[in-house]
Design a protein around this motif. Sequence first.
Motif, mmCIF file in Angstrom:
data_model
loop_
_atom_site.group_PDB
_atom_site.id
_atom_site.type_symbol
_atom_site.label_atom_id
_atom_site.label_comp_id
_atom_site.label_asym_id
_atom_site.label_seq_id
_atom_site.Cartn_x
_atom_site.Cartn_y
_atom_site.Cartn_z
ATOM 1 N N ARG A 65 1.488 -0.241 -10.951
ATOM 2 C CA ARG A 65 1.573 0.638 -9.794
ATOM 3 C C ARG A 65 1.688 -0.192 -8.522
ATOM 4 N NH1 ARG A 65 0.587 6.097 -10.581
ATOM 5 N NH2 ARG A 65 -0.001 6.107 -12.755
ATOM 6 N N THR B 235 0.673 -0.205 -5.516
ATOM 7 C CA THR B 235 -0.266 0.220 -4.476
ATOM 8 C C THR B 235 -1.108 -0.993 -4.073
ATOM 9 O OG1 THR B 235 -1.854 0.895 -6.157
ATOM 10 C CG2 THR B 235 -0.356 2.587 -5.343
ATOM 11 N N CYS C 23 1.838 14.724 -7.770
ATOM 12 C CA CYS C 23 0.875 13.794 -8.377
ATOM 13 C C CYS C 23 -0.345 14.525 -8.922
ATOM 14 C CB CYS C 23 0.449 12.753 -7.352
ATOM 15 S SG CYS C 23 1.825 11.740 -6.791
ATOM 16 N N GLU D 222 -1.932 12.615 -11.907
ATOM 17 C CA GLU D 222 -2.628 11.354 -11.618
ATOM 18 C C GLU D 222 -3.896 11.561 -10.797
ATOM 19 O OE1 GLU D 222 0.554 12.030 -10.956
ATOM 20 O OE2 GLU D 222 1.875 10.334 -11.428
ATOM 21 N N THR D 223 -4.019 12.696 -10.151
ATOM 22 C CA THR D 223 -5.156 12.894 -9.245
ATOM 23 C C THR D 223 -6.075 14.007 -9.768
ATOM 24 O OG1 THR D 223 -3.776 14.358 -7.886
ATOM 25 C CG2 THR D 223 -3.900 12.041 -7.222
ATOM 26 N N CYS E 273 -5.411 5.507 -8.483
ATOM 27 C CA CYS E 273 -4.982 5.638 -7.084
ATOM 28 C C CYS E 273 -6.119 5.245 -6.152
ATOM 29 C CB CYS E 273 -4.524 7.068 -6.790
ATOM 30 S SG CYS E 273 -3.379 7.736 -8.006
ATOM 31 N N ILE F 264 -7.692 6.702 -2.307
ATOM 32 C CA ILE F 264 -7.694 8.154 -2.093
ATOM 33 C C ILE F 264 -9.080 8.645 -2.486
ATOM 34 C CG2 ILE F 264 -6.713 10.364 -2.796
ATOM 35 C CD1 ILE F 264 -4.132 8.802 -3.511
ATOM 36 N N LEU G 117 -0.773 15.839 -2.161
ATOM 37 C CA LEU G 117 -0.309 15.105 -3.341
ATOM 38 C C LEU G 117 -0.108 16.028 -4.531
ATOM 39 C CD1 LEU G 117 -2.558 11.947 -2.922
ATOM 40 C CD2 LEU G 117 -0.072 12.030 -2.695
ATOM 41 N N SER H 154 3.867 11.954 -2.949
ATOM 42 C CA SER H 154 3.882 11.105 -1.759
ATOM 43 C C SER H 154 4.916 11.590 -0.740
ATOM 44 C CB SER H 154 4.140 9.650 -2.140
ATOM 45 O OG SER H 154 5.269 9.517 -2.956
ATOM 46 N N LYS I 219 7.450 5.965 -6.046
ATOM 47 C CA LYS I 219 6.706 6.985 -5.292
ATOM 48 C C LYS I 219 5.348 6.440 -4.861
ATOM 49 C CE LYS I 219 4.172 9.491 -8.942
ATOM 50 N NZ LYS I 219 3.760 10.814 -9.429
ATOM 51 N N CYS I 220 4.774 5.533 -5.641
ATOM 52 C CA CYS I 220 3.473 4.968 -5.281
ATOM 53 C C CYS I 220 3.593 3.970 -4.131
ATOM 54 C CB CYS I 220 2.818 4.312 -6.495
ATOM 55 S SG CYS I 220 2.472 5.486 -7.816
ATOM 56 N N CYS J 87 3.685 6.157 -1.186
ATOM 57 C CA CYS J 87 2.330 6.687 -0.986
ATOM 58 C C CYS J 87 1.439 5.651 -0.300
ATOM 59 C CB CYS J 87 1.752 7.068 -2.348
ATOM 60 S SG CYS J 87 0.134 7.836 -2.321
ATOM 61 N N ARG K 5 -0.140 6.011 3.354
ATOM 62 C CA ARG K 5 -1.611 6.055 3.465
ATOM 63 C C ARG K 5 -2.120 4.936 4.374
ATOM 64 N NH1 ARG K 5 -4.036 4.979 -1.251
ATOM 65 N NH2 ARG K 5 -2.335 5.013 -2.750
HETATM 66 S S1 SF4 Z 1 2.107 8.466 -5.459
HETATM 67 FE FE1 SF4 Z 1 -0.005 8.114 -4.699
HETATM 68 S S2 SF4 Z 1 -1.233 9.747 -5.572
HETATM 69 FE FE2 SF4 Z 1 0.714 9.689 -6.679
HETATM 70 S S3 SF4 Z 1 0.300 8.442 -8.491
HETATM 71 FE FE3 SF4 Z 1 1.124 7.065 -6.900
HETATM 72 S S4 SF4 Z 1 -0.673 6.244 -5.787
HETATM 73 FE FE4 SF4 Z 1 -1.369 8.026 -6.986
#
Ligand code: SF4
Length: 338
Positions: free
Chosen positions: A201, A203, A227, A230-231, A250, A253, A283, A288, A310-311, A314, A318
């Motif tokens: 990921r 991030t 998402c 994932e959330t 993630c 968050i 989300l 994102s 997309k991460c 995001c 963020r």
């Molecule tokens: S886009 Fe953001 S909320 Fe969605 S899976 Fe990735 S880090 Fe997590």
Amino acid sequence: MRPTIETPSETPAALAVWDFAGLLLTYWCNARCAFCYVNSGPEWRAHVAPETVLAWWRGLDELAAAYGRTMRVHLSGGEPFRDWISLISLIRAARDAGLTPVDKLETNAFWAEDEGLTRARLELLAALGVQRLVVSTDVFHQEYVPIERVRRCVEVARRVFGPGRVIVRWWDFLRDPMVPLPDRPSRAAAYRAALARHKDRLTGRAAETLAPLLPGRPAAAFAGLNCAAETLQSRHVHIDPYGNIFPGTCAGIVLAQADNRRIPTIWQDLATNWPRHPILADLVAGGSYALLQRAKNLGYVERPTGYASKCHLCADVRRFLFRKGHGGEALGPAECYA
Ligand code: SF4
């Protein structure tokens, strides 16, 4: 006595029952890996009291038990072996309190300096009921941890725990290490090759260091990728040293704060009120790309080079929201956005 918890509705927008939880004992790490999703490093000092961790652990156990499940707890960081005495005391106290055993203990093996020390520590962990050891090694970790220590840790662990209880992320990097990396171009090439072998990921630190190495796409390419899975619907959470509860993948968050309420109460509150959580609601609705629309209204400008995933989008949005003070209690801590 089991806590009383209402059963959540079975609609797609229901909060999953958490039954896989990582306790992030510290943001400190001897390393500063380019891909670290929590931005760990040697400069971080946050400390969490063992009584606090035990209270979270007990509450997590209660939440899972209320749904007829068994909580699986893993200990991570940062690097949980930073303070060996504290680590072993915590695991012993959890065992003595009858909490679920440690399902996994994660490390980069930086501490495995010699055979005797390594064997003594691993034997004690096994005796205290630790189920599995996870050893991280890849091009990113190998820049900071000598491969001899990783090999020693894995070999001794396989003797102490048994081969089936030792996980290496990743075995191919253990067999075929990629460092030393003599210069910047070879580092970039090695990072790209590593990302091609094992998806990560983008991030945390990876959003800044690795994402630019990959082809970018305009933000609109990620429209419609929500998402929720994932959330909201992830059974996996992490709790950091400040009590921030993150979705498992993630970091940064904040679903909720593990304060002086019991974890089942916190979970129930989130199950009821998550549509009022500003970041989470965005989300779940639109991923994102939805978060981007919020940020644009506050002055965020899309990157002309685009986003690798997309991460990545995001994480970038963020970071903007956090640094401009628009994250409220839903984004943090500063370590994740440094
Ligand atoms: S886009 Fe953001 S909320 Fe969605 S899976 Fe990735 S880090 Fe997590």
